[in-house]
Design a protein around this motif. Structure first.
Motif, PDB file in Angstrom:
ATOM      1  N   ASP A 120      18.918-126.411  -1.826  1.00 55.55           N
ATOM      2  CA  ASP A 120      19.495-126.575  -0.810  1.00 55.55           C
ATOM      3  C   ASP A 120      19.558-125.118  -0.035  1.00 55.55           C
ATOM      4  O   ASP A 120      19.749-124.294  -0.717  1.00 55.55           O
ATOM      5  N   ARG A 121      18.974-125.012   1.206  1.00 52.01           N
ATOM      6  CA  ARG A 121      18.960-123.371   1.619  1.00 52.01           C
ATOM      7  C   ARG A 121      18.969-123.620   3.255  1.00 52.01           C
ATOM      8  O   ARG A 121      18.327-124.320   3.763  1.00 52.01           O
ATOM      9  N   PHE A 340      22.842-117.579  14.692  1.00 52.42           N
ATOM     10  CA  PHE A 340      21.669-117.020  14.175  1.00 52.42           C
ATOM     11  C   PHE A 340      21.900-117.091  12.616  1.00 52.42           C
ATOM     12  O   PHE A 340      22.879-116.500  12.069  1.00 52.42           O
ATOM     13  N   LEU A 342      20.361-116.022  10.086  1.00 55.89           N
ATOM     14  CA  LEU A 342      20.366-114.519   9.280  1.00 55.89           C
ATOM     15  C   LEU A 342      21.743-113.984   9.443  1.00 55.89           C
ATOM     16  O   LEU A 342      22.401-113.455   8.270  1.00 55.89           O
ATOM     17  N   THR A 346      24.045-113.733   6.116  1.00 57.65           N
ATOM     18  CA  THR A 346      24.519-112.473   5.799  1.00 57.65           C
ATOM     19  C   THR A 346      25.943-112.249   5.648  1.00 57.65           C
ATOM     20  O   THR A 346      26.839-111.797   4.730  1.00 57.65           O
ATOM     21  N   GLU A 348      28.106-114.800   5.211  1.00 58.46           N
ATOM     22  CA  GLU A 348      28.551-115.753   4.270  1.00 58.46           C
ATOM     23  C   GLU A 348      28.377-115.120   2.805  1.00 58.46           C
ATOM     24  O   GLU A 348      29.020-115.110   1.911  1.00 58.46           O
ATOM     25  N   ALA A 349      27.290-114.268   2.791  1.00 59.22           N
ATOM     26  CA  ALA A 349      26.931-113.598   1.385  1.00 59.22           C
ATOM     27  C   ALA A 349      27.855-112.267   1.047  1.00 59.22           C
ATOM     28  O   ALA A 349      28.022-112.180   0.061  1.00 59.22           O
ATOM     29  N   ASP A 350      28.496-111.783   2.339  1.00 57.42           N
ATOM     30  CA  ASP A 350      29.186-110.793   1.976  1.00 57.42           C
ATOM     31  C   ASP A 350      30.464-111.307   1.585  1.00 57.42           C
ATOM     32  O   ASP A 350      31.494-110.523   0.950  1.00 57.42           O
ATOM     33  N   SER A 352      31.112-113.990  -0.005  1.00 54.44           N
ATOM     34  CA  SER A 352      30.872-114.298  -1.436  1.00 54.44           C
ATOM     35  C   SER A 352      30.956-113.016  -2.252  1.00 54.44           C
ATOM     36  O   SER A 352      31.475-113.099  -3.255  1.00 54.44           O
ATOM     37  N   ALA A 353      30.372-111.955  -1.845  1.00 56.03           N
ATOM     38  CA  ALA A 353      30.238-110.806  -2.604  1.00 56.03           C
ATOM     39  C   ALA A 353      31.566-110.306  -2.995  1.00 56.03           C
ATOM     40  O   ALA A 353      31.700-109.714  -4.058  1.00 56.03           O
ATOM     41  N   HIS A 355      34.137-112.071  -3.423  1.00 50.04           N
ATOM     42  CA  HIS A 355      34.841-113.242  -4.257  1.00 50.04           C
ATOM     43  C   HIS A 355      36.163-113.470  -3.111  1.00 50.04           C
ATOM     44  O   HIS A 355      37.026-113.780  -4.034  1.00 50.04           O
TER      45      HIS A 355
END
Lengths: 446, 324
Positions: A120-121, A340, A342, A346, A348-350, A352-353, A355
């Motif tokens: 899933d992506r 958008f 991306l 982005t 979401e990733a940050d 997560s990064a 924590h």
């Protein structure tokens, strides 16, 4: 010289009958001009019109279908050398090699695993595309019989031996597998099989010149659905051959090379194979064959394919609404951003990064980034406030504090008024999110 | 009809740039790096020369990072917080062609190190290694403008690369580079027109075209890699087509981008659908870097030693002529 949609339209019946599957003749003409449709799809076209248009309307690279019905994989039909010029149209197929002399239960198990593997992506599900059965001691027919029962994916029959391929086709030809491959030694038998069983055929040349000659001969013999294999086995040769074939097809309209290619992700270990697979994905392969089986090795390939085949003109969007990162509760922070993909991923990733556990409220800006949306007035206090009210975040948290991207700090006052929320200005760059939410955050917003 | 390989006739080439000054040129570097000069798209040897292979800079942070995942941490643990030792290890053990020193400690939201501290760090790294340096500020414009003149002076005559000049903030860094004989990185946000604009602005200040490296932002695999990929391709095409203001060598920051995404660091317990963690981050960095290589980058800034080794091998394979 490429014809414009208007040039093509003049030659169409202009009846807007819709029999071609497109509502109007003009829309059909536009698809033809972009080489996304074939003139044959219009049943009412006159012979004169056909003659006038056929030269320019045929896609320079044929679309090849492997498999049938819902299982079918379509590859090829590419129209450009660089994705920014238009887009790459048909994502390359990822084929997983299975050794045909495995014991039957292992074979079943392995094929099922390949068919069930999914990732899933960006809100979509991605799967593998083909099972490549590799002949071993003449075991191909037996393996094909098992695969025909078990596999929900189309097959590639990999063998130099026409006898083994014939026996396998007798079992599974109705599923339209790819025969792989005809070379200089078995050419007559293999092209004969492709015709007899109406299956697509891969052609393998030791050199590009030989590949060209064999492909030309196959076309003369009446085999119309081809896949090209140049036998390249180092990165430098792969790059040269793939580029040459794509250029010849698109820019020079060289018919024998106007087909998708197949290549193997080669390497001494998993990481080298991933690297080789990435090269094939970026540099024009229609099918990437690999013996990689583990999720950690397939994930980068699936992701690289998604990225390279993303239409540069149509940014992927996420749906407007509330998203969870980590395990947020009623006290967790609420971040606001645009839809958008991306931008969203982005953020979401940050999060997560760092924590962090947080809620992200995504505003529909028609797939534009924060600053673009702000400039286009798609990210106004009223639109953001409406999303906050309607997305359900007010039921999920017991505070009313939202974090706005730093680039649009200017909106915060009006947004507080429009939403009734307290608005905190966050970092300009999403990468500043982990630092922003250090323990002092609670005191800062106190 | 016999088959002939279709070739493009490019009218221009990427500009050749040398980084680092040896003693003969007034510096102390024991090796220099030359990039650029390509006459064709990446590695198409049948069509034109690729005289200088792309190079790899290993990034060194001037203070210990937090939150690095184990597969990365274990290679650097004993040198974190000691940029000179870190740089030494990166060159001696991991084969870095260059060091990209990032002055994160200067960040006013963090340690807020002084200009003198940063200058001292630079001198210690210059002493520790003989390879050329890229010196990058902390990302806060005001603070970078405060420290960069001192940092630049601390490395005067070494032909380092100073990063980065942007459309809104280029004057201080450009003046420093001009005064002390350095190159600069011009940065733009995935926008070829802004890139060109920054290049014009700094050349108006007197910067030589040969002293510019372009950086147009990087995204990791799965997180915007395709934008950077296409920008690199478009820029290389413009360079070969004769656009003088886009002919500088290009740089891609890969390590920090790739390891920032959760595919690279989230444990198998947290993300079972992604499989074992030990090699996932390395593959993420390798895949991201290899895509940029195919799109035309000249300098890769990387983190993991295994990923660096893989990319060195890939560059060697791509720079070699195709095997018959």
């Amino acid at each position: 010289m490429a014809l414009t949609a208007m040039d093509i339209y003049k030659n169409l019946p202009k009846t807007n009958c819709g029999d071609c599957g497109v509502p109007t003749c003009l829309a059909f003409a536009m698809k033809l001009a972009q080489k996304q449709a074939s003139l044959d799809e219009c049943p009412h076209i006159t012979e004169e019109a056909k003659e006038a248009l056929s030269g320019s309307s045929a896609p320079p690279m044929k679309i090849i279908t492997i498999g049938t019905g819902e299982k079918a994989l379509k590859i090829g039909g590419e129209t450009v050398l660089f994705r920014h010029e238009e887009t790459f149209h048909h994502p390359c197929g990822i084929a997983i090699q299975v050794n045909s002399n495995l014991p039957e239960d292992e074979l079943r198990q392995q094929i099922s695993t390949i068919c069930e593997t999914e990732f899933d992506r960006v809100g979509m599900t991605f799967r593998l595309d083909l099972v490549a059965l590799v002949d071993n001691d003449g075991n191909l027919p037996a393996a094909a019989a098992v695969a025909q029962q078990v596999s929900s994916l189309p097959l590639i029959l990999v063998s130099d031996d026409p006898q083994a391929v014939r026996a396998a086709l007798e079992v599974c030809a109705e599923d339209r597998p790819l025969i792989c491959a005809a070379d200089a030694d078995n050419f007559a038998e293999m092209t004969g099989l492709a015709q007899e069983f109406s299956c697509p055929l891969a052609i393998r040349g030791e050199t590009l010149e030989q590949l060209y000659e064999l492909s030309e001969k196959a076309l003369e013999a009446g085999v119309a659905d081809l896949i090209l294999d140049s036998s390249a086995c180092d990165s430098s040769s792969v790059l040269q051959d793939q580029t040459t074939i794509r250029r010849a097809a698109i820019k020079e309209k060289v018919k024998p090379l106007g087909f998708p290619t197949i290549g193997i992700a080669i390497g001494d270990d998993e990481i080298d194979k991933v690297t080789s697979g990435c090269e094939l994905i970026a540099k024009y392969a229609g099918i990437v064959v690999t013996d990689l089986l583990t999720r950690d090795t397939l994930l980068p390939l699936i992701t690289a394919r998604l990225n390279i085949y993303t239409d540069p003109q149509k940014p992927i969007q996420v749906e407007s609404g509330v998203y969870e990162v980590g395990e947020p509760d009623a006290k967790s922070p609420v971040l606001i951003t645009t839809n958008f993909s991306l931008t969203y991923y982005t953020v979401e990733a940050d999060v997560s990064a760092g924590h962090l556990d947080a809620w992200i409220v995504v505003v529909d800006t028609e797939g534009t980034s924060v600053l673009t949306a702000w400039a286009a007035e798609d990210f106004t206090p009223e639109i953001i406030a409406k999303t906050i009210k309607e997305c359900g975040i007010e039921d999920k948290v017991d505070h009313r504090i939202g974090v706005l991207p730093g680039g649009v700090a200017v909106l915060s006052g009006d947004l507080e008024e429009a939403s009734g929320w307290q608005i905190v200005v966050g970092p300009r760059e999403s990468s500043g999110i982990p630092a922003f939410f250090k323990p002092e955050y609670t005191q800062r917003i106190g | 009809m016999p088959f002939t390989i279709p070739k493009e006739r490019w009218t221009a080439q990427v500009q050749t740039t040398t980084i680092g000054a040896p003693e003969a040129d007034g510096g102390t570097r024991t090796s220099t790096v030359t990039v650029g000069g390509e006459q064709t798209l990446p590695f198409l040897h049948f069509e034109g020369e690729t005289p200088n292979p792309p190079v790899i800079a290993i990034e060194v942070l001037d203070e210990a990072p937090t939150g690095w995942p184990e597969p990365l941490l274990k290679h650097y643990q004993e040198v974190l917080g000691d940029p000179a030792a870190w740089a030494q290890k990166a060159v001696a053990e991991f084969g870095a062609d260059m060091i990209c020193l990032r002055l994160v400690s200067a960040n006013p939201d963090g340690t807020n190190a002084s200009a003198d501290d940063c200058a001292e760090t630079i001198q210690s790294v210059l002493k520790a290694v003989g390879v050329p340096l890229i010196i990058w500020g902390c990302g806060d414009d005001d603070k970078d403008n405060e420290i960069m003149p001192f940092c630049s002076q601390a490395a005067a005559g070494e032909r380092c690369v100073l990063g980065s000049a942007t459309q809104d903030n280029y004057k201080t860094i450009c003046a420093s580079a001009l005064a002390d004989g350095h190159l600069i990185v011009n940065e733009s946000p995935l926008d070829i027109n802004i890139q060109k604009q920054v290049n014009i602005l700094v050349t108006d200040m007197g910067m030589d075209l040969n002293d510019i490296i372009m950086y147009q932002i990087t995204g990791a695999l799965g997180y915007g890699v395709e934008y950077a990929y296409s920008i690199l391709e478009r820029t290389r095409l413009a360079a070969l087509g004769g656009d003088k203001m886009l002919q500088m060598p290009m740089l891609s920051i890969v390590g920090s981008e790739a390891w920032r995404v959760k595919e690279a660091w989230q444990s198998e317990e947290e993300a079972p659908e992604w499989g074992p963690l030990d090699k996932r981050g390395i593959m993420w960095e390798v895949a991201t870097a290899s895509l940029f290589l195919h799109a035309g980058t000249d300098i890769l800034v990387m983190w993991h030693p295994e990923a660096v080794a893989r990319l060195h091998d890939l560059i060697a394979e791509l720079i070699a002529s195709p095997q018959a």
